[in-house]
Motif scaffolding. Structure first.
Motif, short mmCIF file in Angstrom:
data_model
loop_
_atom_site.label_atom_id
_atom_site.label_comp_id
_atom_site.label_asym_id
_atom_site.label_seq_id
_atom_site.Cartn_x
_atom_site.Cartn_y
_atom_site.Cartn_z
N VAL A 10 1.42 2.83 -1.34
CA VAL A 10 0.31 2.75 -0.37
C VAL A 10 -0.07 1.29 -0.13
O VAL A 10 -0.28 0.87 1.02
CB VAL A 10 -0.90 3.56 -0.87
CG1 VAL A 10 -2.13 3.27 0.00
CG2 VAL A 10 -0.59 5.05 -0.83
N SER A 11 -0.16 0.50 -1.20
CA SER A 11 -0.48 -0.93 -1.04
C SER A 11 0.59 -1.62 -0.19
O SER A 11 0.29 -2.45 0.67
CB SER A 11 -0.58 -1.61 -2.41
OG SER A 11 -1.77 -1.25 -3.07
N THR A 12 1.85 -1.27 -0.43
CA THR A 12 2.96 -1.84 0.34
C THR A 12 2.85 -1.46 1.81
O THR A 12 3.03 -2.31 2.70
CB THR A 12 4.31 -1.37 -0.23
OG1 THR A 12 4.39 -1.72 -1.61
CG2 THR A 12 5.46 -2.01 0.52
N LEU A 13 2.54 -0.20 2.06
CA LEU A 13 2.40 0.28 3.45
C LEU A 13 1.22 -0.40 4.15
O LEU A 13 1.31 -0.71 5.35
CB LEU A 13 2.22 1.79 3.46
CG LEU A 13 3.47 2.61 3.15
CD1 LEU A 13 3.14 4.10 3.04
CD2 LEU A 13 4.55 2.39 4.21
N TYR A 14 0.14 -0.64 3.43
CA TYR A 14 -1.00 -1.35 4.03
C TYR A 14 -0.61 -2.77 4.44
O TYR A 14 -1.01 -3.26 5.50
CB TYR A 14 -2.18 -1.40 3.04
CG TYR A 14 -3.00 -0.13 2.96
CD1 TYR A 14 -2.70 0.97 3.76
CD2 TYR A 14 -4.07 -0.03 2.08
CE1 TYR A 14 -3.45 2.13 3.69
CE2 TYR A 14 -4.84 1.13 2.01
CZ TYR A 14 -4.53 2.20 2.81
OH TYR A 14 -5.28 3.35 2.74
#
Length: 263
Positions: A10-14
């Motif tokens: 999720v952090s990567t996608l953000y």
């Protein structure tokens, strides 16, 4: 393990989402804005927003997966920014350098710095919205949490660290720009990331006044004046000093020797 991987994903996608928004914002700006200086203002604001937006999420990554993971992401992102920002720097002291060297007027330099600050400060509302969703536990309560300073040493030491590291970064970038070796972008990114990691537990390793202000201004543990001294005076002094260091004979001799080897 699954929850940990999901949180990292999720952090990567953000970060990817932030980069894509900035990418298309640049495209629209370059297409629709005709005035060159106005375009520069927008592009600086967009670049700084992208930088700060990504680094807000890098804080989450550092807190939960450590400095090594943070460094990997920063290294890759720095290469991405180098390839996509064009003439934008997202860093106030580059405009001060050009002002000192007579390449830019005081008015233009300070307007560009203002655009960077606006971009860096405004992007937090966007990040706050993403964190407020609390899709994963690592974002829980982060949207409205009181931040704390990254400065873990006395103010004068912090300013000295930001000054010396910024000077080293800028000299390395100038030398690489002259030599233009293969993988210059990756080398520059490696140097910058290494210095950030080295300073991480002391001053936070920002080496960029706009970034430091967007992420840490007003945080608990550092006053307004302390923030200015460390992250503005320290970094800008190092940047200005890099002009003289770059012109020193041992640096110029090194550049000449390396060019002769290529010939």
């Amino acid at each position: 393990m699954t929850d940990t991987l999901l949180a990292l994903a999720v952090s990567t996608l953000y970060i990817i989402l932030t980069s894509l928004i900035a990418f298309w914002s640049r495209k629209y700006t370059e297409y629709y804005v005709r005035d060159s200086f106005l375009k520069s203002l927008f592009l600086e604001g967009i670049a700084t927003a992208e930088l700060c937006g990504a680094c807000f999420e890098l804080i989450i990554i550092a807190d939960n997966w450590g400095v090594s993971m943070y460094a990997i992401y920063l290294f890759v992102l720095t290469i991405w920014w180098s390839l996509n920002w064009g003439d934008a720097t997202a860093c106030p002291y580059t405009h001060l350098e050009e002002l000192v060297e007579g390449k830019k007027s005081a008015r233009n330099a300070f307007l560009l710095i203002w655009a960077e600050l606006v971009g860096g400060l405004v992007v937090f509302r966007y990040i706050q919205l993403l964190w407020f969703l609390e899709i994963v536990p690592t974002h829980k309560d982060r949207a409205f949490e009181d931040c704390t300073t990254d400065l873990q040493v006395p103010v004068i030491y912090g300013a000295f660290i930001e000054c010396i590291a910024t000077c080293m970064c800028r000299v390395a970038s100038r030398v690489l720009g002259d030599l233009n070796p293969r993988f210059a972008t990756a080398i520059d990114s490696f140097v910058g990331t290494s210095l950030v990691v080295a300073a991480f537990n002391y001053s936070g390793g920002y080496f960029n006044p706009a970034l430091a202000t967007a992420l840490k201004y007003g945080c608990l543990g550092t006053s307004f004046m302390e923030h200015v001294i460390v992250y503005w005076v320290g970094a800008c002094a190092g940047s200005i000093a890099s002009i003289s260091v770059y012109k020193m004979s041992f640096v110029q001799n090194f550049i000449r020797q390396q060019k002769q080897k290529v010939v």
